[in-house]
Design a protein around this motif. Structure first.
Motif, PDB file in Angstrom:
ATOM      1  N   LEU B  52       0.851  -1.193   0.000  1.00  0.00           N
ATOM      2  CA  LEU B  52       0.000   0.000   0.000  1.00  0.00           C
ATOM      3  C   LEU B  52       0.885   1.240   0.000  1.00  0.00           C
ATOM      4  CD1 LEU B  52      -2.686  -1.139   2.578  1.00  0.00           C
ATOM      5  CD2 LEU B  52      -3.104  -0.648   0.164  1.00  0.00           C
ATOM      6  N   ALA B  82      -6.987  -8.764   1.761  1.00  0.00           N
ATOM      7  CA  ALA B  82      -5.644  -8.874   2.346  1.00  0.00           C
ATOM      8  C   ALA B  82      -5.006  -7.493   2.478  1.00  0.00           C
ATOM      9  CB  ALA B  82      -4.768  -9.786   1.495  1.00  0.00           C
ATOM     10  N   ASP B  83      -5.326  -6.595   1.543  1.00  0.00           N
ATOM     11  CA  ASP B  83      -4.778  -5.236   1.631  1.00  0.00           C
ATOM     12  C   ASP B  83      -5.492  -4.425   2.710  1.00  0.00           C
ATOM     13  OD1 ASP B  83      -2.726  -5.315  -0.373  1.00  0.00           O
ATOM     14  OD2 ASP B  83      -4.325  -5.474  -1.854  1.00  0.00           O
ATOM     15  N   ASP B  86      -3.820  -5.346   5.779  1.00  0.00           N
ATOM     16  CA  ASP B  86      -2.543  -4.630   5.890  1.00  0.00           C
ATOM     17  C   ASP B  86      -2.744  -3.190   6.335  1.00  0.00           C
ATOM     18  OD1 ASP B  86      -1.172  -6.833   5.116  1.00  0.00           O
ATOM     19  OD2 ASP B  86      -0.610  -6.084   3.120  1.00  0.00           O
ATOM     20  N   GLU B  89      -2.637  -2.405   9.895  1.00  0.00           N
ATOM     21  CA  GLU B  89      -1.317  -2.337  10.519  1.00  0.00           C
ATOM     22  C   GLU B  89      -0.646  -0.997  10.256  1.00  0.00           C
ATOM     23  OE1 GLU B  89       1.438  -5.617  10.459  1.00  0.00           O
ATOM     24  OE2 GLU B  89      -0.015  -6.779   9.325  1.00  0.00           O
ATOM     25  N   LEU B  90      -1.015  -0.363   9.153  1.00  0.00           N
ATOM     26  CA  LEU B  90      -0.290   0.830   8.733  1.00  0.00           C
ATOM     27  C   LEU B  90      -0.850   2.124   9.319  1.00  0.00           C
ATOM     28  CD1 LEU B  90       0.463  -0.160   5.034  1.00  0.00           C
ATOM     29  CD2 LEU B  90       1.982  -0.273   6.998  1.00  0.00           C
ATOM     30  N   ASN B 116      -3.329  -9.170  11.284  1.00  0.00           N
ATOM     31  CA  ASN B 116      -2.259  -9.478  12.227  1.00  0.00           C
ATOM     32  C   ASN B 116      -2.880  -9.849  13.583  1.00  0.00           C
ATOM     33  OD1 ASN B 116      -0.592  -8.177  14.576  1.00  0.00           O
ATOM     34  ND2 ASN B 116       0.876  -8.660  12.960  1.00  0.00           N
TER      35      ASN B 116
END
Lengths: 495, 495
Positions: B52, B82-83, B86, B89-90, B116
């Motif tokens: 990303l 899945a993104d 992610d 997490e970001l 996660n």
């Protein structure tokens, strides 16, 4: 790639005979079955962790030593191909060629494909080119490429010259892609059909075309230009009525792998999107191959394990690598570290006078530098893994720097307090305790910041952070460890 | 587990509509397609490495900050699950709950399954038990277990109480197996049929039973006691005439996974035998579940990458772990190392007199200990990886010890010569050069032997060598580095 690839020239009945329990190879994998083991009588070769037992390996080695080749054959014959491949790693290096000769007709493509790279290279180099060509012709393209890519140019040409034109073309085409790219890994065997087919057409097509691969997991749907349009998992096809057009059944969204993509990136995509197989496309977007997850599994394992080895400068770390290559890889790393150790030692040199006046400084200084080294290594390990798994990106770098700073400050303070009070009590010198405590805090901060800034910066310059970070981080923690401790000691007048 | 799990209560037509390109979720995965990207207009979110983009993440963070939840939704909506996972997490930790709320109906099971562990725990703990129960009911058993296993007992019970009896039973049964065992990972959804069926019977059975899983790769053949007899890859079934009995088609040899097998061992078997799926059996040998390779891929990655973290004492090293847990993990390791550093420093203490007479010894001694540490770490990394991948076994331990000894002797001699001559020339003191050269050879041998003997011995006592080897090896190289150098110096009368 597949466990039981049948020959193209077999009739379907032969395929069935091969799969029949009465066929001679019928029990070859039973050794992997702990539950059904007792009845098979061959599991003495494997221990409960599925590793070849030391007793078994010794029996093979003894038989090889006694040149009792019938005994060798008898011992090895019941093993699964993957275990035969393991056996080659476990016997002595100089017995490997003899072992290969004694079990010649067990050395099928599955064994060759599973061999460790170094062991395979040894065997392949000992064989005449026409035999290598014959083996390569039977292997899947990706395994044949793995076998041939490490040969020197001349041997490679000699082998290719002996191959069937079609196989040769496939291998030459694979070799034309960069090392460790999707083009090297992909298999050219796949099922691709037009979207106008129905489920029934597809099943009939599969039943009629024996030359297609036997084990595959998805069917690729392509347009007339052979560009991928979608995929169908076999389970969908099996469950739908024959009259449904593939056009309506296929999943249009798929992860396409460009042929020049690095294998590590391929592995990350398989993992992220939980893929079983994926289409490989050329620069014009045409389907030219597929990669299946069983080939990716090895790469995930290697790439993830590799960081441990790279961080320590142990090269590729394979225990079958010729010893001189291992020495060269490790020694060149150690020589670089020797230079940085001398740099750190020159910092100590600046304080030689202080040390002769107060030798206790020399006793305590390795604690400060060593603990900094440990803390730096921790941060480095975390950051290198996070970069390798795409967890640490431009979006969260600053947050992670802040996180490591806080961890370093907390740990440094705790360790500083501990060693400071300890030093004070043991040497009855509160000032010395304060100096070592302060140096410990400083060096932990240096360690934490170097541990994240070094790999992040290297990564930005497209240098693999696992390869070169450790030298810089250790240099920072060693020099700053000595400098902060000895410098503070001199500053406060301890020596 | 599967990318597009349909609901059990859908009719087959619904399934087809979901797979149809016209369906609303039709483009959700297109962001993974670099080749077809331009036309989709949503790839600004991903860079060329499929990460990303920082700009995109910043836009989401800004929208969250501005509480512009429609904008957040609009940005996130085109992403692959899945993104989305992610993305959690970001963004900053304190924005995660707000993000989850703003994209509530995008938080499908695929997103939850991909999150996660730490992020999922945060979200799950913030949700009322009945909502968690609803999500868990939609997840595959293995993903539901992953979601619930880290909750504390009380919360777990509250969630389980809200679940459908059948789902609850499946999860409770999974939770009854040890952490990280096959029983926790396995899925209970599988296709198992008797051997009396023909290919045609099986296809009809699959078409009629909609409650079966949609994506599967092998059919398991079982006896009347539900014990596995063999497996059929779907590609074989698709390619055989309808009248062939499964009895003749199935592969009898299969790798069975005992339900209590450790996940690392499961991963090694999948890798060794190139498996796509495998049957999980209970202690009576009955088929109770299956594990598929897409679940194993994560484990291979984690287990292989874990050694890097364990060797450095960085705990599980996840960058989303709450900072206090990270501090605790790293600090406890550092405190152990502090003790060993003090031990090494006490060796230096023995030579305090010599050092005050000849401070140059203190300048040079860190080179000997540091280089030993580096060499020991190299050997350790190689040996720990070789043990983890079952490459180093009882059969080749002695050979490997010999190998490491020879490498250590070669590297030690080379480095000793280098630093010996250097010291001689720089300090015009040939005796000092000889002493440091000899100490370097000795310490490299100590490093090489400790580097292999420590992990091999720990492994024999069933202690994970990655966890505790480094402390012992560093202690050996530090103390012996100081002792050999300072001891020899005193012995030859340098100080």
């Amino acid at each position: 790639m597949s466990e039981r690839p049948p020959q193209d020239d077999e009739t379907r009945d032969d395929v069935l005979v091969r799969a029949d329990p009465g066929a001679p190879d019928g029990s070859s994998e039973a050794s992997a079955e702990p539950e059904n083991a007792e009845s098979e009588g061959e599991t003495e070769s494997l221990d409960e962790e599925n590793i070849l037992k030391a007793d078994f390996v010794r029996a093979v080695k003894d038989a090889l030593w006694d040149e009792d080749f019938d005994r060798v054959y008898e011992l090895v014959e019941p093993l699964h191909p993957a275990d035969i491949a393991d056996l080659f790693e476990l016997v002595d290096a100089d017995q490997r060629l003899v072992l290969a000769r004694s079990i010649r007709d067990l050395m099928g493509v599955e064994v060759i494909a599973e061999l460790n790279d170094w062991v395979r290279e040894l065997l392949v180099e000992a064989l005449p080119p026409e035999v290598v060509a014959e083996i390569a012709g039977e292997l899947d393209t990706d395994d044949a490429v793995a076998m041939l890519e490490d040969l020197d140019e001349e041997d490679q040409q000699a082998v290719l010259a002996e191959m069937e034109p079609e196989d040769r073309a496939a291998i030459e085409s694979a070799l034309s892609y960069p090392d460790e790219s999707a083009g090297r890994m992909m298999s050219r065997d796949l099922v691709a059909v037009p979207e106008t087919m129905t489920v029934g057409d597809l099943i009939d097509f599969l039943r009629e075309h024996r030359e297609l691969p036997t084990e595959f997991w998805e069917v690729f749907i392509v347009d007339p230009m052979h560009r991928p349009l979608g995929t169908c998992a076999l389970s969908w096809i099996l469950r739908c009525p024959r009259n449904i057009p593939l056009h309506d059944l296929m999943k249009r969204e798929q992860t396409l792998i460009p042929v020049d993509m690095d294998q590590e990136e391929v592995a990350l995509r398989f993992q992220k999107y939980a893929l079983i197989s994926a289409a490989v496309v050329d620069s014009a977007g045409r389907l030219i191959g597929q990669i299946t997850v069983d080939d990716v599994v090895h790469i995930i394992q290697e790439e993830a394990g590799e960081d441990t080895l790279l961080l320590s400068g142990a090269g590729d770390g394979d225990i079958n690598e010729p010893i001189l290559l291992t020495v060269r890889a490790r020694l060149s790393w150690l020589v670089v570290n020797l230079a940085t150790a001398m740099l750190a030692s020159s910092v100590v040199g600046l304080f030689q006078g202080a040390i002769s006046r107060f030798a206790l400084l020399a006793v305590l200084m390795p604690i400060v530098s060593g603990m900094g080294g440990n803390a730096g290594t921790q941060t480095l390990a975390v950051v290198v893994r996070a970069i390798a798994t795409n967890q640490l990106t431009d979006s969260n770098t600053w947050r992670m720097i802040g996180r490591e700073f806080r961890i370093a400050l907390t740990n440094g303070t705790a360790l500083g307090a501990l060693i400071g009070v300890g030093t004070w009590l043991i040497f009855s010198n509160p000032l010395l305790g304060a100096v070592i405590a302060a140096a410990m805090v400083i060096n932990n901060l240096v360690a934490g910041l170097a541990g994240i800034l070094v790999p992040v910066s290297l990564n930005r310059f497209n240098v693999d952070p696992a390869v070169s970070s450790a030298v810089f981080v250790t240099t920072a923690t060693d020099t700053m460890g000595f400098f902060s401790f000895l410098g503070l000691a001199v500053l406060v007048g301890l020596a």
